[in-house]
Write a protein that holds these residues in place. Structure first.
Motif, PDB file in Angstrom:
ATOM      1  N   PRO A   1      22.621  31.627  31.325  1.00  0.00           N
ATOM      2  CA  PRO A   1      21.564  30.907  32.046  1.00  0.00           C
ATOM      3  C   PRO A   1      20.243  30.789  31.273  1.00  0.00           C
ATOM      4  O   PRO A   1      19.570  29.768  31.350  1.00  0.00           O
ATOM      5  N   HIS A   2      19.864  31.842  30.523  1.00  0.00           N
ATOM      6  CA  HIS A   2      18.583  31.785  29.812  1.00  0.00           C
ATOM      7  C   HIS A   2      18.617  30.744  28.688  1.00  0.00           C
ATOM      8  O   HIS A   2      17.617  30.060  28.437  1.00  0.00           O
ATOM      9  N   VAL A   3      19.768  30.642  28.031  1.00  0.00           N
ATOM     10  CA  VAL A   3      19.886  29.646  26.953  1.00  0.00           C
ATOM     11  C   VAL A   3      19.937  28.237  27.547  1.00  0.00           C
ATOM     12  O   VAL A   3      19.274  27.319  27.059  1.00  0.00           O
ATOM     13  N   LEU A   4      20.734  28.068  28.607  1.00  0.00           N
ATOM     14  CA  LEU A   4      20.771  26.768  29.297  1.00  0.00           C
ATOM     15  C   LEU A   4      19.363  26.344  29.696  1.00  0.00           C
ATOM     16  O   LEU A   4      18.962  25.194  29.512  1.00  0.00           O
ATOM     17  N   ASN A   5      18.613  27.291  30.238  1.00  0.00           N
ATOM     18  CA  ASN A   5      17.260  26.999  30.706  1.00  0.00           C
ATOM     19  C   ASN A   5      16.330  26.634  29.543  1.00  0.00           C
ATOM     20  O   ASN A   5      15.605  25.646  29.601  1.00  0.00           O
ATOM     21  N   TYR A   6      16.364  27.441  28.468  1.00  0.00           N
ATOM     22  CA  TYR A   6      15.405  27.222  27.365  1.00  0.00           C
ATOM     23  C   TYR A   6      15.668  25.889  26.673  1.00  0.00           C
ATOM     24  O   TYR A   6      14.740  25.119  26.406  1.00  0.00           O
ATOM     25  N   LEU A   7      16.945  25.619  26.383  1.00  0.00           N
ATOM     26  CA  LEU A   7      17.270  24.364  25.706  1.00  0.00           C
ATOM     27  C   LEU A   7      17.022  23.176  26.632  1.00  0.00           C
ATOM     28  O   LEU A   7      16.411  22.174  26.224  1.00  0.00           O
ATOM     29  N   GLY A   8      17.454  23.315  27.890  1.00  0.00           N
ATOM     30  CA  GLY A   8      17.238  22.229  28.857  1.00  0.00           C
ATOM     31  C   GLY A   8      15.763  21.942  29.063  1.00  0.00           C
ATOM     32  O   GLY A   8      15.326  20.780  29.053  1.00  0.00           O
ATOM     33  N   TYR A   9      14.966  22.986  29.227  1.00  0.00           N
ATOM     34  CA  TYR A   9      13.520  22.830  29.430  1.00  0.00           C
ATOM     35  C   TYR A   9      12.871  22.160  28.215  1.00  0.00           C
ATOM     36  O   TYR A   9      12.021  21.282  28.343  1.00  0.00           O
ATOM     37  N   SER A  10      13.291  22.604  27.008  1.00  0.00           N
ATOM     38  CA  SER A  10      12.704  22.026  25.790  1.00  0.00           C
ATOM     39  C   SER A  10      12.998  20.531  25.703  1.00  0.00           C
ATOM     40  O   SER A  10      12.126  19.733  25.343  1.00  0.00           O
ATOM     41  N   TRP A  11      14.235  20.148  26.019  1.00  0.00           N
ATOM     42  CA  TRP A  11      14.582  18.721  25.999  1.00  0.00           C
ATOM     43  C   TRP A  11      13.764  17.936  27.032  1.00  0.00           C
ATOM     44  O   TRP A  11      13.229  16.876  26.745  1.00  0.00           O
TER      45      TRP A  11
END
Length: 471
Positions: A335-345
């Motif tokens: 979830p943290h990686v999904l969130n960080y990459l998704g948020y950055s995009w």
């Protein structure tokens, strides 16, 4: 009485020790402590059989027998009754083969009284349950080399210290901090170099929020102890916690220089650098962990994730994106990686559909994580769905009320739905919560002028999509 008894034991005044210990306060825990210490005092006075009989007679809770067998075994071992000692160690081992001190004592006895292979097998059995404990790693190395290992304790003082440590460490895990503190301090009075007691005491100080005390204890771990490296890693972490960061970094640099493949030390160093916003340094540090032989193991996805954060924060987005994708490949629904990459995009206005799906999957797994819920709210904001943005950002504020970024985001969303007074309140709150230095002037501008009509993030995002650069 207990303290007076321990002092007499230290001074080899075994009669006085027994008298004081036997008059100490009674109860399930104290009965066991008193009986074991009295047994060691009896052995010190030359009465091995009296010691064993007293320990054997003690009845009590179901957790007594393992302590009774372990200490009877150690007393018999020092009294050179090796066969009887082996029976006790084997019995204790069968009661709990995941107890470190039982496994260690039994393996040491086997190395001298049976053969090195039997001793190695005990250590390897423990290693399967708890991998790479430094004392077990050393035991495997020495028994494989055919060494006959000395007993766990060499005299009554060390034996009594072992009893106080064993029960003190158990109490620490069960919430009995006050009594544990007494027992661990007494164990160290009897055996000042007992590395496990030192680590347990330091851990106890940390759990009761006394990092300065923990630091002093970690500094006492002997330099020749297999646990010294563990102590150094923890010591560095606590030095950072009390704003002695440079000292902590120096210690960890030395540990990593000593073993460049030590991923745990590398991770600790990178985490301190990242928390202190040394993003160029932490990117390099996590890189050392990735280059280590175990760096590519799936459980080390976090090295790529953290390095990705360091690259992103030091304005190296292409490298950051590669690392975050690699972390997601190693741990697909993290979830943290999904969130960080998704948020950055989302923040860049690219790959919006995919980013939104990723953040939703993260929220499904962590519905009570304020940062992840904030990402979903901000994603809705970026696609100009302001009503949904408000809904999710209000929920994020409930979860993380003191975060400046989330307050700032909610201010923006309120402004877009016409709730301008509330928007200014949120921005003022964000300003007062010490935001990043680069964000502060932006917040102050919004407090003065509000959000201009022509800065629609959604329009910019849609433009990028039409240009073929988005998702």
């Amino acid at each position: 009485r207990l303290v007076a008894g321990v002092r007499s034991l230290k001074q080899k005044q075994y009669g006085a020790a027994q008298q004081n210990i036997n008059q100490s306060v009674r109860g399930p825990i104290t009965d066991l402590v008193a009986t074991l210490l009295s047994g060691w005092a009896s052995y010190g006075a030359g009465n091995t059989q009296t010691a064993i009989s007293a320990i054997d007679k003690l009845a009590g809770p179901e957790w007594y027998p393992i302590f009774k067998d372990l200490h009877s075994g150690m007393i018999l071992e020092l009294a050179n009754k090796q066969k009887e000692a082996g029976v006790r160690f084997e019995r204790a081992y069968k009661l709990d083969d995941s107890a470190l001190r039982v496994s260690d004592a039994y393996a040491r006895w086997l190395s001298r009284n049976k053969d090195a292979a039997a001793a190695t097998a005990i250590y390897q059995g423990f290693d399967k349950k708890l991998a790479r404990h430094p004392l077990v790693v050393e035991g495997i190395r020495e028994t494989k080399a055919g060494k006959k290992l000395p007993p766990l304790v060499e005299n009554p003082q060390q034996g009594a210290a072992e009893a106080l440590y064993g029960i003190g460490a158990s109490l620490t895990r069960r919430g009995g901090e006050d009594l544990a503190l007494v027992y661990l301090q007494l164990a160290l009075y009897l055996n000042p170099n007992h590395s496990l007691a030192l680590l347990s005491l330091a851990d106890l100080y940390e759990s009761v929020k006394k990092p300065q005390m923990a630091i002093k204890v970690y500094e006492r771990v002997p330099s020749n102890s297999p646990l010294k490296r563990n102590a150094q890693i923890q010591l560095a972490t606590y030095l950072d916690a009390v704003d002695r960061t440079d000292e902590g970094i120096k210690i960890l640099n030395a540990v990593v220089a000593d073993d460049p493949k030590d991923v745990e030390a590398i991770m600790a160093l990178g985490n301190i650098q990242r928390a202190r916003k040394k993003f160029a340094d932490c990117g390099e540090t996590y890189g050392k962990g990735i280059e280590a032989p175990t760096g590519a193991d799936k459980q080390n996805w976090v090295l790529y994730y953290f390095r990705g954060i360091c690259f992103e924060r030091s304005k190296q987005w292409a490298k950051a994106e590669t690392d975050l994708k690699k972390a997601l490949e190693m741990q697909p629904e993290q979830p943290h990686v999904l969130n960080y990459l998704g948020y950055s995009w989302i923040d860049q206005g690219v790959n919006l559909d995919e980013a939104m799906k990723m953040i939703r999957r993260a929220v499904d797994q962590r519905p009570d994580d304020g940062y992840i819920v904030d990402s979903l709210g901000w994603a809705y904001y970026r696609i100009a769905d302001y009503e949904n943005a408000v809904k999710h950002l209000e929920r994020a504020i409930d979860l993380k009320p003191e975060d400046p970024t989330i307050n700032d985001h909610l201010g923006d969303a309120y402004w877009r739905v016409g709730r301008t007074l509330e928007a200014k309140f949120q921005w003022a709150h964000a300003r007062d919560l010490k935001p990043e230095a680069e964000e502060l002037p932006k917040i102050e501008t919004k407090l003065r002028d509000g959000l201009p009509e022509d800065t629609s993030n959604a329009a910019a995002a849609e433009k990028k999509k039409e240009d073929g650069r988005g998702g």
